[in-house]
Design an enzyme around this catalytic site. Structure first.
Site, PDB file in Angstrom:
ATOM      1  N   ARG A  40       0.809  -1.231   0.000  1.00 48.70           N
ATOM      2  CA  ARG A  40       0.000   0.000   0.000  1.00 48.70           C
ATOM      3  C   ARG A  40       0.834   1.269   0.000  1.00 48.70           C
ATOM      4  NH1 ARG A  40      -3.077  -4.025   1.950  1.00 48.70           N
ATOM      5  NH2 ARG A  40      -1.088  -4.601   2.844  1.00 48.70           N
ATOM      6  N   THR A  41       1.801   1.342   0.897  1.00 50.97           N
ATOM      7  CA  THR A  41       2.525   2.614   1.045  1.00 50.97           C
ATOM      8  C   THR A  41       3.273   2.943  -0.244  1.00 50.97           C
ATOM      9  OG1 THR A  41       2.743   2.136   3.395  1.00 50.97           O
ATOM     10  CG2 THR A  41       4.132   3.882   2.502  1.00 50.97           C
ATOM     11  N   LYS A  46      26.608  -3.511  -1.508  1.00 52.63           N
ATOM     12  CA  LYS A  46      28.068  -3.353  -1.630  1.00 52.63           C
ATOM     13  C   LYS A  46      28.653  -2.621  -0.425  1.00 52.63           C
ATOM     14  CE  LYS A  46      27.469  -2.784  -6.623  1.00 52.63           C
ATOM     15  NZ  LYS A  46      27.695  -1.881  -7.761  1.00 52.63           N
ATOM     16  N   ARG A  90      11.567   3.891   3.064  1.00 51.85           N
ATOM     17  CA  ARG A  90      11.202   2.888   4.085  1.00 51.85           C
ATOM     18  C   ARG A  90      12.455   2.077   4.385  1.00 51.85           C
ATOM     19  NH1 ARG A  90       6.000  -0.991   4.324  1.00 51.85           N
ATOM     20  NH2 ARG A  90       5.153   1.020   4.971  1.00 51.85           N
ATOM     21  N   HIS A 113       5.725   5.981  11.464  1.00 56.48           N
ATOM     22  CA  HIS A 113       5.146   5.888  10.116  1.00 56.48           C
ATOM     23  C   HIS A 113       4.155   7.060  10.010  1.00 56.48           C
ATOM     24  CE1 HIS A 113       3.800   4.404   6.391  1.00 56.48           C
ATOM     25  NE2 HIS A 113       3.556   3.137   6.673  1.00 56.48           N
TER      26      HIS A 113
HETATM   27  C1  NCD Z   1       2.316  -1.028   8.173  1.00 52.42           C
HETATM   28  C2  NCD Z   1       3.802  -0.817   8.217  1.00 52.42           C
HETATM   29  O1  NCD Z   1       4.517  -1.070   7.253  1.00 52.42           O
HETATM   30  O2  NCD Z   1       4.242  -0.363   9.272  1.00 52.42           O
HETATM   31  N1  NCD Z   1       1.816  -1.200   6.882  1.00 52.42           N
HETATM   32  C3  NCD Z   1       1.490  -0.089   6.153  1.00 52.42           C
HETATM   33  O3  NCD Z   1       2.322   0.726   5.841  1.00 52.42           O
HETATM   34  N2  NCD Z   1       0.205   0.090   5.857  1.00 52.42           N
HETATM   35  C4  NCD Z   1       1.821  -2.024   9.125  1.00 52.42           C
HETATM   36  C5  NCD Z   1       2.450  -3.367   9.169  1.00 52.42           C
HETATM   37  O4  NCD Z   1       3.355  -3.703   8.416  1.00 52.42           O
HETATM   38  O5  NCD Z   1       2.003  -4.148  10.002  1.00 52.42           O
END
Ligand code: NCD
Length: 319
Positions: A63-64, A93, A114, A147
């Site tokens: 999703r993100t 590397k 991320r 997040h």
């Molecule tokens: C979450 C995350 O990556 O922290 N997912 C997301 O971004 N919607 C929640 C999760 O991974 O449990």
């Protein structure tokens, strides 16, 4: 703010501005007249032509990553992806995150990051700021820590469904020790008056003190319990999360909390059930058809929130 790193950067004024813009984006996409939607989408797609967004994802995401990607494209920006940066970027590397960001941020206007490290987006923001024209950094998940854009879309969902952000009984449950979305959301809901938070988890997976300190400093009422059933009847919002297996030091730990048909019976008719997704067994699939289940709406709203954030950064250089 030039970078979006943590929930603590936001106040209610900034959140209102982001939500107003997300509302505007949503209206353009969800007009009842299909021809208007197409026309609006064509116009929006000219807005940031020539701008570049890079998705630098070292951890798994559906999703993100996709919502940032489609949000950026909807605004006319091009999108580069390194979707398995742990395998395919120069970190293989031995390159430091800081050096990778100093490179990537010269190709991009925004880097959406991320990464498994709790301080990754702060490290990235510092690396970007060390260059004359470094990109904006957006934290799309930093280890178990934060997040912030998920928390914004979660808060937007609460407002969309309850029409207010104050005076709510909010359950935040699941793996709160390693769950970055729960940690960021708890901070955002504590900006509003008279919210009461109940953290539901086992002792080993309860919310950490640094977040509780923020709540105490803001005078927010909270309780910690493992008794879901006692709490459900009074809740306006039930925010549920999965066990973060990949972050557990003790792999034997289990989270036994499940929302199923019996739990639905205990909830108020206007309560809402939320989850950042992905889910495992903690919400039964049968719950999806209950009108109180809002996790697929969260997914939809996420794109508008990310469009709003990208548009603000590309239009004004800050949020
Ligand atoms: C979450 C995350 O990556 O922290 N997912 C997301 O971004 N919607 C929640 C999760 O991974 O449990």
């Amino acid at each position: 703010m030039r970078h979006i790193v943590e929930a603590g950067q936001f106040n209610t004024q900034k959140i209102r501005e982001v939500f107003d813009e997300a509302d505007a984006m949503r209206a353009k996409f969800e007009s009842e007249i299909p021809a208007h939607n197409r026309e609006n989408r064509r116009n929006l797609a000219l807005r940031h032509l020539g701008m570049n967004v890079i998705n630098q994802f070292y951890e798994a995401s559906t999703r993100t990553r996709m919502s940032f990607g489609t949000a950026a494209r909807a605004l006319g920006a091009s999108v580069e992806h390194t979707e398995a940066a742990k395998l395919f970027s120069s970190s293989v590397k031995g390159e430091t995150l800081s050096d990778t960001i100093k490179t990537v941020s010269q190709y991009a206007d925004i880097v959406v990051l991320r990464h498994k490290d709790d301080d990754s987006s702060i490290v990235a923001a510092e690396a970007s700021d060390s260059l004359p024209n470094g990109a904006h950094i957006i934290n799309a998940g930093s280890g178990k820590n934060e997040h912030p854009t998920q928390a914004l879309l979660d808060l937007y969902t609460i407002r969309a469904e309850h029409d207010r952000l104050d005076n709510l009984d909010i359950i935040i449950g699941g793996d709160l020790k390693h769950g970055r979305t729960a940690r960021s959301l708890a901070q955002l809901v504590s900006l509003y008056n008279d919210n009461r938070i109940t953290f539901i988890s086992t002792d080993e997976l309860q919310m950490e003190d640094d977040i509780l300190d923020v709540l105490r400093a803001r005078g927010i009422e909270y309780t910690m319990t493992d008794d879901l059933h006692a709490t459900l009847p009074s809740a306006d919002v039930i925010y549920w999360t999965r066990l973060q297996e990949e972050r557990l030091e003790n792999k034997a730990l289990r989270s036994h909390f499940t929302i199923g048909d019996a739990e639905l019976e205990m909830m108020q008719p206007n309560a809402i059930i939320m989850h950042p997704l992905p889910r495992n067994h903690e919400i039964a699939a049968s719950v999806d058809t209950d009108p109180r289940a809002k996790y697929w709406d969260q997914v939809r709203y996420g794109k508008y929130i990310r469009m709003a954030l990208i548009d603000k950064l590309l239009s004004h250089g800050e949020i």
